[in-house]
Design a protein around this motif. Structure first.
Motif, PDB file in Angstrom:
ATOM      1  N   MET A  53       0.823  -1.210   0.000  1.00 28.19           N
ATOM      2  CA  MET A  53       0.000   0.000   0.000  1.00 28.19           C
ATOM      3  C   MET A  53       0.855   1.257   0.000  1.00 28.19           C
ATOM      4  SD  MET A  53      -2.878   1.641   0.043  1.00 28.19           S
ATOM      5  CE  MET A  53      -4.276   0.706   0.606  1.00 28.19           C
ATOM      6  N   LEU A  54       1.933   1.230   0.833  1.00 27.59           N
ATOM      7  CA  LEU A  54       2.806   2.391   0.945  1.00 27.59           C
ATOM      8  C   LEU A  54       3.452   2.716  -0.401  1.00 27.59           C
ATOM      9  CD1 LEU A  54       4.119   4.538   2.726  1.00 27.59           C
ATOM     10  CD2 LEU A  54       5.900   2.876   3.297  1.00 27.59           C
ATOM     11  N   HIS A  55       3.944   1.695  -1.111  1.00 32.13           N
ATOM     12  CA  HIS A  55       4.584   1.918  -2.393  1.00 32.13           C
ATOM     13  C   HIS A  55       3.594   2.490  -3.400  1.00 32.13           C
ATOM     14  CE1 HIS A  55       7.934  -0.166  -0.717  1.00 32.13           C
ATOM     15  NE2 HIS A  55       7.334  -1.344  -0.698  1.00 32.13           N
ATOM     16  N   THR A  56       2.351   2.000  -3.360  1.00 32.91           N
ATOM     17  CA  THR A  56       1.320   2.482  -4.281  1.00 32.91           C
ATOM     18  C   THR A  56       1.012   3.951  -4.029  1.00 32.91           C
ATOM     19  OG1 THR A  56       0.315   0.279  -4.346  1.00 32.91           O
ATOM     20  CG2 THR A  56      -1.045   2.121  -5.099  1.00 32.91           C
ATOM     21  N   GLU A  57       0.932   4.344  -2.762  1.00 34.91           N
ATOM     22  CA  GLU A  57       0.640   5.737  -2.419  1.00 34.91           C
ATOM     23  C   GLU A  57       1.768   6.668  -2.867  1.00 34.91           C
ATOM     24  OE1 GLU A  57      -1.988   6.016   1.527  1.00 34.91           O
ATOM     25  OE2 GLU A  57      -0.178   4.794   1.798  1.00 34.91           O
ATOM     26  N   ILE A  58       3.014   6.261  -2.651  1.00 34.48           N
ATOM     27  CA  ILE A  58       4.150   7.076  -3.066  1.00 34.48           C
ATOM     28  C   ILE A  58       4.170   7.221  -4.580  1.00 34.48           C
ATOM     29  CG2 ILE A  58       6.670   7.133  -3.244  1.00 34.48           C
ATOM     30  CD1 ILE A  58       5.706   8.010  -0.563  1.00 34.48           C
ATOM     31  N   ILE A  86       4.862  10.058   3.243  1.00 33.62           N
ATOM     32  CA  ILE A  86       6.283  10.177   2.885  1.00 33.62           C
ATOM     33  C   ILE A  86       7.165   9.899   4.096  1.00 33.62           C
ATOM     34  CG2 ILE A  86       8.066  11.799   2.091  1.00 33.62           C
ATOM     35  CD1 ILE A  86       5.861  13.067   0.306  1.00 33.62           C
ATOM     36  N   ASP A  87       6.688  10.280   5.275  1.00 34.37           N
ATOM     37  CA  ASP A  87       7.439  10.019   6.503  1.00 34.37           C
ATOM     38  C   ASP A  87       7.596   8.512   6.729  1.00 34.37           C
ATOM     39  OD1 ASP A  87       8.597  11.431   8.910  1.00 34.37           O
ATOM     40  OD2 ASP A  87       7.227  10.068   9.942  1.00 34.37           O
ATOM     41  N   ILE A 114      12.826   3.015   4.637  1.00 34.09           N
ATOM     42  CA  ILE A 114      14.116   2.860   3.961  1.00 34.09           C
ATOM     43  C   ILE A 114      15.247   2.922   4.976  1.00 34.09           C
ATOM     44  CG2 ILE A 114      15.727   3.916   2.299  1.00 34.09           C
ATOM     45  CD1 ILE A 114      13.273   4.876   0.725  1.00 34.09           C
ATOM     46  N   GLY A 115      15.154   3.881   5.920  1.00 38.78           N
ATOM     47  CA  GLY A 115      16.187   4.036   6.936  1.00 38.78           C
ATOM     48  C   GLY A 115      16.300   2.860   7.886  1.00 38.78           C
ATOM     49  N   GLU A 116      15.174   2.201   8.146  1.00 40.56           N
ATOM     50  CA  GLU A 116      15.173   1.049   9.062  1.00 40.56           C
ATOM     51  C   GLU A 116      15.704  -0.216   8.388  1.00 40.56           C
ATOM     52  OE1 GLU A 116      11.132   0.907  10.232  1.00 40.56           O
ATOM     53  OE2 GLU A 116      11.271   2.642  11.583  1.00 40.56           O
ATOM     54  N   LYS A 117      15.344  -0.426   7.123  1.00 37.99           N
ATOM     55  CA  LYS A 117      15.709  -1.670   6.437  1.00 37.99           C
ATOM     56  C   LYS A 117      17.046  -1.588   5.707  1.00 37.99           C
ATOM     57  CE  LYS A 117      10.977  -3.321   5.863  1.00 37.99           C
ATOM     58  NZ  LYS A 117       9.932  -3.776   4.912  1.00 37.99           N
ATOM     59  N   GLY A 118      17.478  -0.352   5.356  1.00 38.37           N
ATOM     60  CA  GLY A 118      18.752  -0.201   4.680  1.00 38.37           C
ATOM     61  C   GLY A 118      18.765  -0.748   3.270  1.00 38.37           C
ATOM     62  N   HIS A 119      17.613  -0.762   2.623  1.00 36.38           N
ATOM     63  CA  HIS A 119      17.579  -1.156   1.206  1.00 36.38           C
ATOM     64  C   HIS A 119      16.303  -0.614   0.566  1.00 36.38           C
ATOM     65  CE1 HIS A 119      14.528  -4.472   1.298  1.00 36.38           C
ATOM     66  NE2 HIS A 119      14.844  -4.460   2.577  1.00 36.38           N
ATOM     67  N   ASP A 120      16.330  -0.559  -0.745  1.00 37.07           N
ATOM     68  CA  ASP A 120      15.240   0.001  -1.534  1.00 37.07           C
ATOM     69  C   ASP A 120      15.217  -0.759  -2.853  1.00 37.07           C
ATOM     70  OD1 ASP A 120      13.327   1.620  -2.733  1.00 37.07           O
ATOM     71  OD2 ASP A 120      14.692   3.291  -3.100  1.00 37.07           O
ATOM     72  N   PRO A 121      14.720  -1.995  -2.830  1.00 42.15           N
ATOM     73  CA  PRO A 121      14.841  -2.880  -3.996  1.00 42.15           C
ATOM     74  C   PRO A 121      14.184  -2.345  -5.263  1.00 42.15           C
ATOM     75  CG  PRO A 121      13.277  -3.763  -2.394  1.00 42.15           C
ATOM     76  CD  PRO A 121      13.982  -2.635  -1.725  1.00 42.15           C
ATOM     77  N   ASN A 122      13.184  -1.496  -5.127  1.00 42.85           N
ATOM     78  CA  ASN A 122      12.498  -0.959  -6.298  1.00 42.85           C
ATOM     79  C   ASN A 122      13.063   0.385  -6.756  1.00 42.85           C
ATOM     80  OD1 ASN A 122      10.612  -3.140  -6.441  1.00 42.85           O
ATOM     81  ND2 ASN A 122       9.478  -2.204  -4.744  1.00 42.85           N
ATOM     82  N   LEU A 123      14.171   0.803  -6.138  1.00 46.31           N
ATOM     83  CA  LEU A 123      14.831   2.076  -6.483  1.00 46.31           C
ATOM     84  C   LEU A 123      13.856   3.244  -6.434  1.00 46.31           C
ATOM     85  CD1 LEU A 123      17.021   0.862  -9.499  1.00 46.31           C
ATOM     86  CD2 LEU A 123      17.651   0.989  -7.086  1.00 46.31           C
ATOM     87  N   GLU A 124      13.003   3.236  -5.423  1.00 45.11           N
ATOM     88  CA  GLU A 124      11.988   4.284  -5.324  1.00 45.11           C
ATOM     89  C   GLU A 124      12.586   5.653  -4.995  1.00 45.11           C
ATOM     90  OE1 GLU A 124       9.306   2.720  -2.460  1.00 45.11           O
ATOM     91  OE2 GLU A 124       8.117   1.644  -3.953  1.00 45.11           O
TER      92      GLU A 124
END
Length: 329
Positions: free
Chosen positions: A1-6, A40-41, A47-57
């Motif tokens: 859901m979060l990715h869809t909203e962004i 956005i928060d 991203i800061g908690e997981k240390g990765h962004d596999p979809n390059l968002e």
């Protein structure tokens, strides 16, 4: 859901850029913008908690939000000076200047011959410059400040690139107005009425709707000289306090750039001790290619490296007679 909203927010042209500006400059947010901040928060902190962004968002965000503000948003000052265009990354361009009438009418006897004269047609190639920004955002900063970090990154990325382009453009204009009638020497530390009258006459003779551009301190001196007080309305103060046009002097609009506005390496956007006069379109300003953003996660140092590149622009000044400047000591 979060990715869809962004993704949905990024696809709404100008929406996030306006939100980021209001956050960065501490303006009041409406209900919808507060909801955007929450979304956005959560995204930034994830991203800061997981240390990765596999979809390059994160890189997609910068491309989709910052690029339209640089390439598509109107810019009253530069648009009034140049014919603007976009070309492909690997394309080249050249500009054919408006032909000058250099045909000479000689006196001659009927049926006689005179020396040939020719129309002056000059081809100019733009001078291209490529600018890029490299930075890093720590995971801790993303977790701590969330949406504020994203707003800061948005606004500063745009400003860093556009401010350098503006700086480069006016350095070219400064070099182009090298001498003759185009160069008006005022003498002191402020513009004089004699110098301003000479500038106004030069510009009015050569174009419609002429204007001057200088640092705010000189614009204020001009307007005080003519018995008027300077003004900058709220709309001009907005949009990152970029550029505004205000008031007239003898038919010449007075433009001003904030002296506090600087590039990332602390250079003012306009050369000091100068008042530039423009009498209409003076050439072309072409954007080449598109912005690209590369991101690399460094879990050992707990940060994400960002490289914003591909910002390339070419300036061709083809109408030198439409430029003049006042130089002060």
């Amino acid at each position: 859901m979060l990715h869809t909203e962004i993704s949905s927010l990024m696809n709404e042209k100008g929406k996030i850029a306006e939100w980021a500006s209001k956050v960065e400059y501490k303006k009041v947010l409406d209900a919808e913008e507060k909801e955007m901040s929450s979304v956005i928060d959560a995204w930034a902190k994830n991203i800061g908690e997981k240390g990765h962004d596999p979809n390059l968002e994160l890189s997609s965000y910068i491309v989709k939000v910052v690029t339209p503000e640089i390439y598509d948003a109107p810019d009253e000052l530069l648009d009034s000076m140049f014919d603007r265009g976009n070309i492909g990354e690997f394309d080249d361009s050249q500009v054919t200047e408006t032909p000058k009438n250099t045909l000479i009418a000689y006196e001659s006897a009927k049926g006689g011959n005179v020396d040939k004269s020719y129309v002056d047609i000059t081809v100019t190639k733009p001078r291209f410059k490529h600018r890029q920004v490299e930075t890093a955002v720590s995971y801790a900063d993303l977790r701590r400040n969330g949406y504020k970090t994203i707003a800061n990154l948005t606004v500063f990325s745009e400003e860093a690139l556009k401010n350098k382009m503006f700086f480069d453009v006016f350095n070219d204009v400064d070099v182009a107005a090298a001498g003759g009638e185009q160069l008006i020497v005022a003498g002191g530390t402020n513009p004089t009425q004699v110098a301003m009258d000479a500038l106004a006459l030069y510009l009015i003779d050569r174009g419609e709707n002429p204007f001057s551009v200088s640092l705010s301190k000189y614009a204020q001196a001009i307007m005080n000289m003519s018995g008027r007080t300077s003004f900058m309305n709220d709309e001009m103060k907005g949009k990152y306090n970029r550029y505004g046009l205000a008031d007239f002097y003898n038919g010449v609009r007075i433009g001003h750039i904030s002296g506090a506005k600087r590039t990332g390496d602390n250079q003012q956007l306009l050369p000091d001790k100068r008042i530039f006069g423009i009498a209409g379109k003076i050439g072309t300003l072409d954007m080449r290619g598109q912005i690209r953003v590369y991101q690399t996660f460094d879990n050992n140092r707990e940060k994400v490296d960002l490289k914003i590149t591909g910002f390339e622009y070419g300036v061709a000044i083809t109408k030198l007679d439409k430029i003049a400047k006042i130089v002060m000591s």
